[in-house]
Design an enzyme around this catalytic site. Sequence first.
Site, PDB file in Angstrom:
ATOM      1  N   TYR A 500       8.653   0.334   7.571  1.00  0.00           N
ATOM      2  CA  TYR A 500       8.692   0.400   9.012  1.00  0.00           C
ATOM      3  C   TYR A 500       9.936   0.725   9.676  1.00  0.00           C
ATOM      4  O   TYR A 500      10.649  -0.031  10.703  1.00  0.00           O
ATOM      5  CB  TYR A 500       7.692  -0.856   9.632  1.00  0.00           C
ATOM      6  CG  TYR A 500       6.308  -0.618   9.561  1.00  0.00           C
ATOM      7  CD1 TYR A 500       5.731   0.039  10.194  1.00  0.00           C
ATOM      8  CD2 TYR A 500       5.848  -1.132   8.410  1.00  0.00           C
ATOM      9  CE1 TYR A 500       4.175   0.471  10.160  1.00  0.00           C
ATOM     10  CE2 TYR A 500       4.404  -1.022   8.158  1.00  0.00           C
ATOM     11  CZ  TYR A 500       3.501  -0.297   9.202  1.00  0.00           C
ATOM     12  OH  TYR A 500       2.234  -0.087   8.860  1.00  0.00           O
ATOM     13  N   GLU A 536       2.121   3.126   3.745  1.00  0.00           N
ATOM     14  CA  GLU A 536       2.020   2.540   5.125  1.00  0.00           C
ATOM     15  C   GLU A 536       3.292   3.346   5.716  1.00  0.00           C
ATOM     16  O   GLU A 536       4.436   2.911   5.159  1.00  0.00           O
ATOM     17  CB  GLU A 536       1.810   1.334   5.770  1.00  0.00           C
ATOM     18  CG  GLU A 536       0.650   0.664   5.361  1.00  0.00           C
ATOM     19  CD  GLU A 536       0.415  -0.798   5.768  1.00  0.00           C
ATOM     20  OE1 GLU A 536       1.180  -1.327   6.629  1.00  0.00           O
ATOM     21  OE2 GLU A 536      -0.437  -1.360   5.270  1.00  0.00           O
TER      22      GLU A 536
HETATM   23  C1  GCB Z   1       1.971  -3.884   7.657  1.00  0.00           C
HETATM   24  C2  GCB Z   1       0.836  -4.450   7.374  1.00  0.00           C
HETATM   25  C3  GCB Z   1      -0.536  -4.183   8.427  1.00  0.00           C
HETATM   26  C4  GCB Z   1       0.141  -4.052   9.762  1.00  0.00           C
HETATM   27  C5  GCB Z   1       1.393  -2.890   9.955  1.00  0.00           C
HETATM   28  C6  GCB Z   1       1.796  -3.080  11.318  1.00  0.00           C
HETATM   29  O1  GCB Z   1       2.798  -3.654   6.945  1.00  0.00           O
HETATM   30  O2  GCB Z   1       0.127  -3.927   5.983  1.00  0.00           O
HETATM   31  O3  GCB Z   1      -1.439  -4.935   8.126  1.00  0.00           O
HETATM   32  O4  GCB Z   1      -0.729  -3.694  10.804  1.00  0.00           O
HETATM   33  O5  GCB Z   1       2.455  -3.565   9.039  1.00  0.00           O
HETATM   34  O6  GCB Z   1       1.817  -2.526  12.096  1.00  0.00           O
HETATM   35  O7  GCB Z   1       2.739  -4.046  11.347  1.00  0.00           O
END
Ligand code: GCB
Length: 648
Positions: A500, A536
């Site tokens: 992220y 992700e």
């Molecule tokens: C992650 C998780 C997920 C969360 C996402 C977030 O790493 O795997 O379950 O919803 O980040 O949006 O923080």
Amino acid sequence: MPAGLWAALGPLLWACGLALQGGMLYPQESPSRERKELDGLWSFRADFSENRRQGFEGQWYRTPLRESGPTLDMPVPSSFNDVSQDRQLRSFVGWVWYEREVTLPQRWTQDLGTRVVLRIGSAHYYAIVWVNGVHVAEHEGGHLPFEADISKLVQSGPLSSCRITIAINNTLTPHTLPPGTILHKTDISKYPKGYFVQDTNFDFFNYAGLHRPVLLYTTPTTYIDDITITTGVDQDTGLVDYQVFVQGSEYFQLEVCLLDQEGKVVAQGTGGRGQLQVPNAHLWWPYLMHEHPAYLYSLEVRLTAQTAAGAVSDFYTLPVGIRTVAVTGHQFLINGKPFYFHGVNKHEDADIRGRGFDWPLLVKDFNLLRWLGANAFRTSHYPYAEEVMQLCDRYGIVVIDESPGVGIVLVQSYSNESLQHHLEVMEELVRRDKNHPAVVMWSVANEPTSFLKPAGYYFKTLIAHTKALDPSRPVTFVTNSNYEADLGAPYVDVICVNSYYSWYHDYGHLEVIPLHLATEFENWYRTYQKPIIQSEYGAGSVAGFHQDPPLMFSEEYQKGLLEQYHLVLDQKRKDYVVGELIWNFADFMTDQSPRRVMGNKKGIFTRQRQPKAAAFLLRERYWKLANETMYHLSAAKSQCLENSPFSF
Ligand code: GCB
């Protein structure tokens, strides 16, 4: 069987056809089988007593629930949390009670050659089931089906009805999957006496209830209990290895027959195991990878047995997709061709229903996936309904099938007790989903704190066990870019990594993403030499918030962040990156916290499935990726891409 022993003996047991005894075939109608759906309104009562045990002390299962006190009408399937106006019920932790009276067809209660089975698609989290006040089943785990043979009970008296009572507890502990902790707030100057809350380490609301269809079905007393299919390809010939397990008698004959989509028999066999050979086989291809994707044959299994009461037949038809899956040091291959995952992560989540199964929602989601040009999704962070997997088979949407191993952060959650349960869950998952061609990989967990000491043994065992259960599919677990000392990675076939950048740090600085991401990919690849999936990535946006230059939570920021990721993905997919799955398909509900605005807003669709700007960006990208794959595979322009908004 102890975990270590499983890892050693699993492949052998599989080869001998001994692994995973006891089937979980999807209940379907056939000339020998009937179904009765129990969806609709059930009586419901939450046990608000201080110790939550009033229902057991008062034996609420002995007599109709309404005699125990006031009940509510509760729809099934649905989570119970969001359907009432009661704030306390929304966040209730403990036992809730469901009850339903069912009228049974006369034959079911009188024909002793009929087996009557109660099947519960999912009850989150722990469930105890009684029929007419008699205990018939208990099950731990909120995302997988379980059954009880209730023939004796319904065939023992003159009654043509039965009363089904299901008590469900949503409490999560360090040993459940997912894990959680109950926090007792004992300072009585601040909290009422006995006050407690459920604490979890995952980012979705712990919806609870009867989330999937509940039904009764019948089979003859000698019946087809399980079928296992694995497929292969030898030049143009499709190979279908089958094993059929029978219960109820040792004296029976089995015939199997494979039909194509025109209903023509293409191969036949007899006996409990064997190989069917299909000349010029139509392979099962993912959506957008072939002009006729998702080709399904039908395997008709016919059992005949001699019993004391005479000859008995049982029929079961299983959809079969012939395809192969393989992983090299830098590629993911389906039918020997490089496959690039361009898709989404999902949740089973919607307004009012919570995690409750709902056909209109499901069909809408699949229409959106196809509109988007997505060819894959991950069942983040738990197994999805069987009906979802069936649609994936039919539409060619490739699945990374994930266990509920999410939020494993406490050291107690790495104990033997936890591991044992995790192994059982993987067994249940493989047993349920092993025959779906759409499932191409198992994911044992999401973002466990794998730097904790016992994690190494835990994941080594878990992954070995999963491979032993199903040697025909690769196994992964999903890690996070922050977890540098990743102990699970040496054992997996594919590295799945979440990140992220410019969201949980470097807020607002989209320009740092390319360097961060490229460095990270290079590090993973240098260390492990395995293909990588960006499992992700994403940013939150509140639909309708606009800001340019982009600010966090605007639709422009979400789009801008994705574009920065795509720059690097486009470089690395030439080398070893084999997929990208956006977080998330749609906005979804979470626990309340100052970091969440009515839930997680990283959806490219809103919770009501309306597109944000990012959805259009991804749509353009996914169709372009699909066109490239098609051109790579064949010079001919495919029919299915003619609908593409971006075909060349
Ligand atoms: C992650 C998780 C997920 C969360 C996402 C977030 O790493 O795997 O379950 O919803 O980040 O949006 O923080």
